[in-house]
Scaffold this active site. Structure first.
Site, short mmCIF file in Angstrom:
data_model
loop_
_atom_site.label_atom_id
_atom_site.label_comp_id
_atom_site.label_asym_id
_atom_site.label_seq_id
_atom_site.Cartn_x
_atom_site.Cartn_y
_atom_site.Cartn_z
N ASN A 1 -0.84 11.84 1.22
CA ASN A 1 -0.09 10.72 0.64
C ASN A 1 0.17 10.96 -0.85
O ASN A 1 -0.59 11.69 -1.48
CB ASN A 1 -0.90 9.42 0.79
CG ASN A 1 -0.95 8.94 2.23
OD1 ASN A 1 0.05 8.95 2.91
ND2 ASN A 1 -2.12 8.53 2.68
N ARG B 1 -8.77 10.60 -8.54
CA ARG B 1 -7.94 11.28 -7.54
C ARG B 1 -7.18 10.23 -6.74
O ARG B 1 -7.48 9.95 -5.60
CB ARG B 1 -8.82 12.12 -6.62
CG ARG B 1 -8.04 13.11 -5.75
CD ARG B 1 -8.84 13.54 -4.55
NE ARG B 1 -9.18 12.45 -3.66
CZ ARG B 1 -8.36 11.95 -2.73
NH1 ARG B 1 -7.14 12.43 -2.58
NH2 ARG B 1 -8.75 10.95 -1.96
N LYS C 1 -6.22 -2.23 -1.13
CA LYS C 1 -7.13 -2.09 0.01
C LYS C 1 -7.70 -3.45 0.41
O LYS C 1 -7.80 -3.78 1.61
CB LYS C 1 -8.28 -1.14 -0.34
CG LYS C 1 -7.89 0.32 -0.42
CD LYS C 1 -7.87 0.97 0.95
CE LYS C 1 -7.57 2.46 0.83
NZ LYS C 1 -7.59 3.15 2.12
N TYR D 1 0.85 -1.19 0.00
CA TYR D 1 0.00 0.00 0.00
C TYR D 1 0.88 1.24 0.00
O TYR D 1 2.02 1.20 -0.45
CB TYR D 1 -1.01 -0.04 1.17
CG TYR D 1 -2.17 0.86 0.87
CD1 TYR D 1 -2.97 0.62 -0.26
CD2 TYR D 1 -2.45 1.97 1.64
CE1 TYR D 1 -4.01 1.47 -0.59
CE2 TYR D 1 -3.50 2.81 1.33
CZ TYR D 1 -4.27 2.57 0.21
OH TYR D 1 -5.28 3.41 -0.12
N ASP E 1 -13.71 5.81 2.24
CA ASP E 1 -12.54 5.76 3.10
C ASP E 1 -11.81 7.10 3.15
O ASP E 1 -11.24 7.46 4.17
CB ASP E 1 -11.59 4.66 2.62
CG ASP E 1 -10.51 4.35 3.64
OD1 ASP E 1 -10.83 4.29 4.84
OD2 ASP E 1 -9.34 4.19 3.24
N ASP E 2 -11.82 7.85 2.04
CA ASP E 2 -11.13 9.14 2.01
C ASP E 2 -11.81 10.16 2.92
O ASP E 2 -11.14 10.98 3.55
CB ASP E 2 -11.08 9.67 0.57
CG ASP E 2 -10.43 8.70 -0.38
OD1 ASP E 2 -9.27 8.35 -0.15
OD2 ASP E 2 -11.09 8.25 -1.33
N GLU F 1 -13.50 4.72 -3.22
CA GLU F 1 -12.08 5.00 -2.99
C GLU F 1 -11.53 5.92 -4.07
O GLU F 1 -11.66 5.65 -5.27
CB GLU F 1 -11.30 3.68 -2.99
CG GLU F 1 -9.91 3.78 -2.44
CD GLU F 1 -9.89 4.07 -0.94
OE1 GLU F 1 -9.00 4.84 -0.51
OE2 GLU F 1 -10.74 3.54 -0.21
N ASP F 2 -10.93 7.03 -3.64
CA ASP F 2 -10.19 7.94 -4.53
C ASP F 2 -11.04 8.49 -5.68
O ASP F 2 -10.58 8.59 -6.82
CB ASP F 2 -8.93 7.25 -5.06
CG ASP F 2 -7.86 7.15 -3.98
OD1 ASP F 2 -8.05 7.76 -2.91
OD2 ASP F 2 -6.85 6.49 -4.20
#
Length: 622
Positions: free
Chosen positions: A478, A190, A208, A137, A303-304, A280-281
């Protein structure tokens, strides 16, 4: 198979834990309930044997096949004569991995292992989690996504593109597993702090879900990575001959919304009400809208927004043990007002409101946000890079440009703000630069969620240290290159006063003869345990109270021994135990809220969570 599934859902075997094996998924063939001494049958479509068995990652054991197994399954001559147990295989692989000097080579080696020997992959990851987590990850997965077209070997998940519009349900049925419990889905717009990587964002769902299994104990067969490909606006990828996605600009508006609507409907139709869908993203404008739109009809989690918020809140609750005072005594300043920043701010406000019994509107007044127009900033920085090619000037130029484009979110800006920023617009004179905002607001805790590296400058950190005995500084962006500051900078510039955490890992720092161990506010602390808790309780919706429960459970795992070392997060070496405690608290909250469907409620939720966890130990074959 169907009757077994119904038995589990109805909960008739719940108390004696015979219903589910590994993450609440039906153990149809009894693999996870067999001890190492019991014999199981290596089923695929039929009994796997010979060359087929060696090519089946779920059942392949390599040189660990015993003499009897080699005879029974026609493996003689297909393997060298030596026998090697799982522990020795693990030792050999770790030795080989450590020979690689380039992190991406380690990533590729780990993915190759996952594709040929699933149990050994997870045994390796579980036993060496602190060493291998940065490989599978962040930060390495960021580089892997950037180069995904070049390192692509075989599909590890489902790719749903605009070409599949109108037949997404058929595409879902192409996936060989039927008992899916968790889906991690991205549209690649993203990816971490790296921007639009299109179809190559698949590395994120794959990574993930590896952690869902390794850290949270969900069975690998219950996890489904999905990338929704609606194109990319990344010109470099569109011109890359090795790019694996659609070569077109991103679809937006109605076309995008219709594809997502079809996807969400098909998932529910194919896998049922209780499948967890983790967004996610996604870019800010889609992330908030999707979460808002589907949170009342599906079991969804971003999650973000929510995972990041929960892990950061846990770090803040732990930091209070070192700083002193209550949550309501603190003043927060965020750099970055996107999905991560506003998500964290909202969860802090909810916890503050819960503790003080004050309205959430009052709690929000303790939290200030500075936003930055990152897309414009990136464009201007490219021009700066061209005009100021000598690297010594780059940092100064970057900081000056950033100061021009960002500003404190205040009420006078309310009309021009995006809807998710408006609750954070407080009465104050406009302030353009982060440094001026720090001096004016005098925060006790500084949070970085901007996705722009090197923005917590020496002046900013020194200012924080000037009016705080122990300034709390979280540089959460990150990967490592995008972190607002490094651990060394935070400790050095604050003269060892700072309590520091970051999104990506940093090595311990020695300053004035003292070793400081930086915390890592990694979402991997939260989402595996949260997902396990939702599944073992049969939850049908995610609520904020569950996220608060997860944060409090994580903070409770930090002991005095950890505090003595300056840690505000527990070591990852105990992550499965931590995940079980988080899962228990989340499941308990689901039962309390009337959102759990698995009845009766287990008497000991921690023990039940541990009993449901997938074990990567090899099984013996008939």
């Amino acid at each position: 198979m169907e009757s077994t599934t119904n038995t589990m859902v109805n909960g008739s075997d719940l108390d004696n834990n015979n219903a589910a094996g590994g993450g609440g998924v039906v153990d149809v063939y009894g693999e996870d309930f067999a001890t190492e001494d019991q014999l199981i049958t290596p089923w695929t479509v039929s009994v796997a044997s010979g060359y087929t068995l060696l090519r089946d990652p779920r059942h392949n054991k390599g040189l660990a096949f015993t003499e009897n197994e080699r005879d029974a399954h026609y493996l003689r001559g297909l393997l060298p004569p030596a026998l090697m147990n799982q522990e020795l295989q693990e030792k050999r692989l770790m030795h080989n991995l450590r020979q690689y000097k380039v992190p991406l080579q380690r990533y590729v080696a780990m993915m190759d292992l996952q594709e040929r020997n699933e149990r050994l992959f997870y045994k390796l990851l579980i036993d060496n989690v602190e060493e291998l987590l940065p490989v599978v990850y962040t930060p390495t997965v960021g580089e892997a996504c950037q180069k995904y077209g070049s390192i692509f070997r075989r599909p590890q998940g489902l790719y749903i593109s605009l070409k599949e519009k109108g037949k997404i349900l058929e595409v879902l049925k192409n996936w060989p597993e039927r008992n899916i419990q968790v889906i991690v889905v991205t549209d690649g717009e993203r990816i971490l702090g790296l921007g639009d990587l299109g179809c190559q964002g698949m590395g994120i769902p794959v990574g993930k879900l590896s952690l869902y299994t390794a850290l949270g104990g969900l069975r690998p067969s219950a996890c489904l990575p999905i990338t929704i490909d609606v194109g990319t606006n990344n010109e470099q990828l569109l011109n890359d001959e090795f790019y694996i996605g659609l070569r077109q600009k991103r679809a937006t508006g109605q076309e995008y919304a219709e594809l997502l609507q079809e996807f969400m409907t098909a998932v529910k139709q194919n896998y049922g009400e209780k499948v967890l869908i983790q967004f996610e993203d996604f870019a800010n404008h889609n992330a908030f809208e999707l979460l808002s739109k589907y949170s009342s009809s599906h079991l969804v989690f971003n999650d973000d927004i929510q995972g990041t918020a929960s892990v950061v809140l846990a770090g803040i609750l732990s930091a209070l043990k070192l700083v002193g005072g209550t949550l309501a005594d603190q003043t927060f300043l965020f750099l970055g007002a996107g999905e991560a920043g506003t998500g964290i701010a909202e969860l802090i406000a909810l916890e503050m409101s819960k503790q003080t019994k004050a309205p959430i509107e009052e709690a929000r007044k303790k939290i200030w946000l500075v936003d930055s127009k990152v897309q414009q900033l990136t464009f201007i920085l490219i021009i700066c890079l061209f005009n100021y090619y000598v690297s010594v000037y780059l940092r100064r130029v970057k900081t000056d440009v950033l100061n021009l484009l960002q500003g404190l979110i205040v009420s006078s800006r309310k009309e021009s703000l995006q809807h998710f920023k408006k609750p954070w617009a407080h009465e104050h004179a406009p302030i353009k630069s982060l440094l001026d905002a720090v001096k004016a607001i005098k925060p006790t805790m500084l949070m970085g969620t901007s996705g722009v590296g090197k923005t917590f400058t020496k002046e900013v950190v020194e200012a924080m240290a000037s009016f705080n005995e122990k300034p709390v500084i979280f540089a959460l962006s990150n990967p490592t290159s995008q972190s607002e500051c490094t651990a060394e900078e935070a400790y050095t510039w604050s003269k060892g006063q700072a309590i520091f955490a970051s999104g990506s890992p940093f090595d311990p720092v020695e300053y004035n003869g003292k070793v400081f161990v930086p915390g890592q506010g990694n979402n991997a602390y939260i989402f595996p345990g949260l997902g396990l808790g939702l599944i073992i309780s049969g939850a049908i919706r995610v609520r904020d109270e569950m996220l608060l429960a997860a944060s409090e459970a994580l903070a409770a795992q930090v002991t005095q021994e950890h505090f003595d070392k300056g840690l505000i997060y527990p070591p990852f070496t105990n992550i499965r135990k931590i995940s079980a405690h988080i899962a228990a608290k989340v499941a308990a909250k689901a039962y309390d809220l009337g959102l759990a469907s698995r009845l009766p409620r287990p008497k000991d939720l921690v023990s039940y969570a541990e009993s449901c966890m997938y074990s990567p130990m090899y099984r013996s074959y008939r």
